[in-house]
Design an enzyme around this catalytic site. Structure first.
Site, short mmCIF file in Angstrom:
data_model
loop_
_atom_site.label_atom_id
_atom_site.label_comp_id
_atom_site.label_asym_id
_atom_site.label_seq_id
_atom_site.Cartn_x
_atom_site.Cartn_y
_atom_site.Cartn_z
N SER A 121 0.88 -1.18 0.00
CA SER A 121 0.00 0.00 0.00
C SER A 121 0.91 1.22 0.00
CB SER A 121 -0.84 0.00 1.28
OG SER A 121 -1.41 1.28 1.51
N TYR B 220 -2.49 -1.36 10.58
CA TYR B 220 -2.41 -1.61 9.14
C TYR B 220 -1.10 -1.05 8.57
CZ TYR B 220 -3.85 -1.25 4.20
OH TYR B 220 -3.94 -1.35 2.83
#
Ligand code: BGC
Length: 255
Positions: free
Chosen positions: A143, A156
């Site tokens: 990401s 995350y």
């Protein structure tokens, strides 16, 4: 076709980016192995779509946060197709909870599903690739948040930061054996993980405005990067991340 006869495992392959990746690799000629813990019906539907593209597909009941299940995933791939050429460590979740509120259980789930699965997915796939010979490709779905803070989503971010170093370190370690390890770093993508934002017109307008390209990516726009990385054209890429983020990491607040 560029990936004719290749065998690809896509973790988390029955929804979101993973589903588009499975279809994209199949569209390029690869046979596909997808895991599922839940959603057997969605997995079977995807298998049908892949078979319609002229390839073969199997779904394996496996929890990618468990090493034994990852070993089983590779074993089933080898049983069905004889080898593993491409491993896409894609499975991922987020809790969007503040560091002040995140529970031990939420932390463990995020780290296990995102990072532990990628670490051991890399390990089990690389062992198979080295044993069969001829090298292989490992693609880690990270990401922009492997490198860019997302307040309110710290667990995350740290799982993705870990995947960044997994990609770099395993890429260096496995390069002599011909196993290339590359990360794909999407920005905001129109998938279930962003469903709440997409459903909220104010939040969506704010997100779109932060992206230089002006909109979220479709899952297919991320899958096409994976297809490239799995193919001959990416033979000199390893230990790095390709960001497909519409420019979001470098956007300016209007200076
Ligand atoms: C996160 C999304 C977020 C996007 C852009 C992704 O990795 O899963 O929730 O919208 O990054 O910030």
């Amino acid at each position: 076709m560029t990936l004719e006869g290749k065998v690809a495992i896509v973790t988390g392959g029955n929804s979101g980016i993973g589903k588009a990746v499975a279809l994209g690799l199949a569209g390029a000629g690869a046979n596909i192995v997808i895991d599922y813990v839940a959603n057997e019906a969605a997995t079977e539907e995807l298998e049908r779509q892949i078979v319609a593209l002229g390839d073969r597909a199997i779904g394996v009941d496996a929890d990618v946060s468990k090493v034994a299940d990852l070993e089983q995933l590779v074993a089933e791939a080898v049983k069905a197709f004889g080898r593993v050429d491409i491993m896409v460590n894609n499975a991922g979740i987020e809790t969007r909870t503040s560091i002040l509120d995140t529970t031990e259980d939420q932390y463990d789930r995020v780290l296990d599903i995102n990072l532990k699965s990628a670490f051991f997915g890399t390990q089990v796939a690389a062992k198979q690739m080295i044993a069969q010979g001829g090298g292989g490709r490992i693609i880690n779905m990270t990401s922009v948040h492997e490198d860019w803070p997302m307040p309110g989503n710290t667990a995350y971010c740290l799982s993705k930061g870990g995947m960044r170093m997994l990609t770099r370190t395993a890429g260096v370690e496995l390069a002599p054996q011909g196993v290339l390890v590359v990360g794909v770093g999407p920005g905001a993508v129109d998938t279930p993980i962003n469903a709440a934002t997409v459903a909220d017109p104010v939040a969506l307008a704010k997100l779109d405005a932060a992206i230089p390209i002006g909109r979220l990516a479709s899952p297919e726009e991320i899958a096409s990067v994976v297809v490239f990385l799995a193919g001959a054209g990416a033979s000199y890429l390893t230990a790095t991340t390709i960001f497909a983020d519409g420019g979001i990491m470098h956007s300016s607040p209007g200076l």
